[in-house]
Design an enzyme around this catalytic site. Structure first.
Site, PDB file in Angstrom:
ATOM      1  N   GLU A  76     -48.750 -10.691 -88.097  1.00  0.00           N
ATOM      2  CA  GLU A  76     -48.769 -11.438 -86.836  1.00  0.00           C
ATOM      3  C   GLU A  76     -50.119 -11.342 -86.129  1.00  0.00           C
ATOM      4  OE1 GLU A  76     -46.487 -13.412 -86.188  1.00  0.00           O
ATOM      5  OE2 GLU A  76     -44.716 -12.670 -87.246  1.00  0.00           O
ATOM      6  N   CYS A 139     -39.250  -8.483 -80.888  1.00  0.00           N
ATOM      7  CA  CYS A 139     -40.422  -8.074 -81.689  1.00  0.00           C
ATOM      8  C   CYS A 139     -41.711  -8.404 -80.950  1.00  0.00           C
ATOM      9  CB  CYS A 139     -40.404  -8.766 -83.054  1.00  0.00           C
ATOM     10  SG  CYS A 139     -39.099  -8.115 -84.129  1.00  0.00           S
ATOM     11  N   HIS A 163     -43.905  -8.892 -89.447  1.00  0.00           N
ATOM     12  CA  HIS A 163     -42.537  -9.357 -89.664  1.00  0.00           C
ATOM     13  C   HIS A 163     -42.256  -9.378 -91.165  1.00  0.00           C
ATOM     14  CE1 HIS A 163     -41.506 -11.357 -85.629  1.00  0.00           C
ATOM     15  NE2 HIS A 163     -40.424 -10.690 -85.982  1.00  0.00           N
TER      16      HIS A 163
HETATM   17  N1  PCA Z   1     -36.411  -8.958 -85.342  1.00  0.00           N
HETATM   18  C1  PCA Z   1     -36.273  -9.554 -84.039  1.00  0.00           C
HETATM   19  C2  PCA Z   1     -35.980  -8.415 -83.110  1.00  0.00           C
HETATM   20  C3  PCA Z   1     -35.669  -7.242 -83.972  1.00  0.00           C
HETATM   21  C4  PCA Z   1     -36.042  -7.652 -85.330  1.00  0.00           C
HETATM   22  O1  PCA Z   1     -36.043  -6.925 -86.330  1.00  0.00           O
HETATM   23  C5  PCA Z   1     -37.481 -10.396 -83.638  1.00  0.00           C
HETATM   24  O2  PCA Z   1     -38.102 -11.016 -84.514  1.00  0.00           O
HETATM   25  O3  PCA Z   1     -37.810 -10.463 -82.457  1.00  0.00           O
END
Ligand code: PCA
Length: 203
Positions: A76, A139, A163
């Site tokens: 990200e 996140c 992610h």
């Molecule tokens: N993914 C979510 C919140 C917790 C997670 O593992 C997100 O992408 O915000």
């Protein structure tokens, strides 16, 4: 180098959160890792993260979370100053268009060497892309909270968010096997441990 590595608990209808499984798999792997699994709650996760940062004073922070619709590792680039999701968090908080830090900057850029990480992952045959932002759910929230806290304290340590897709074995959605997800994160941590984040010959 002491690295704080975080994942998240389960949320919504996801039976398993791969980020938690990755953290569990890596926690014993190196003495330099401080691991934690955060609640999927805006308030609770931000608070826990700030406490971990204050307690451990890490040299680097890598936060992980599940992106259920993605098929590759997503490095990200930006954290946005907004909480805004169609889904409530695990505590029932359901903000729409709520700034994380009123009067804070609109975005913070990652302090992880995401280009080098992407190259290192590609060299291992692991699908990885740079994603421009981490969404606007929990996140993104912890990514922004961590970067803001560092900015406030004048710290320039590596800090960012990755992610991961679902675990391929775990459901009917496309994803990657857990072993590959673990290898991917381990590979990113190895990049961080290189002086000046040079491309690692062996990881
Ligand atoms: N993914 C979510 C919140 C917790 C997670 O593992 C997100 O992408 O915000």
């Amino acid at each position: 180098m002491r690295i704080l590595l975080t994942g998240f608990t389960t949320f919504a209808n996801h039976g398993v959160n791969p980020s938690q499984r990755i953290v569990d798999a890596l926690e014993e792997s190196r003495a330099d890792l401080i691991t934690a699994v955060l609640p999927v709650e805006y308030g609770g996760a931000g608070e826990r993260l700030r406490a971990l940062m204050a307690q451990h004073q890490p040299d680097a922070i890598v936060m992980l979370g599940l992106a259920a619709s993605r098929t590759a590792i997503n490095l990200e680039r930006f954290a946005l100053n907004i909480n805004d999701a169609s889904l409530p968090d695990n505590a029932g908080d359901h903000p729409r268009g709520r700034p994380i830090v009123p009067d804070g900057p609109a975005a913070y850029v990652t302090r992880l060497p995401i280009d080098t990480m992407q190259q290192a992952l590609a060299a291992r045959g692991i699908p990885a892309v740079i994603s421009n932002h981490a969404g606007s759910y929990v996140c993104n929230h912890v990514f922004y909270v961590a970067r803001h806290a560092l900015e406030q304290s004048g710290s320039a340590i590596p800090c960012g968010f990755i992610h991961v897709p679902p675990i391929a074995e775990a459901g009917d959605q496309p994803g990657l096997p857990l072993a590959v997800l673990v290898e991917a994160v381990d590979c990113c941590l190895a990049v961080l441990r290189q002086p000046q984040h040079e491309y690692p010959e062996t990881v």
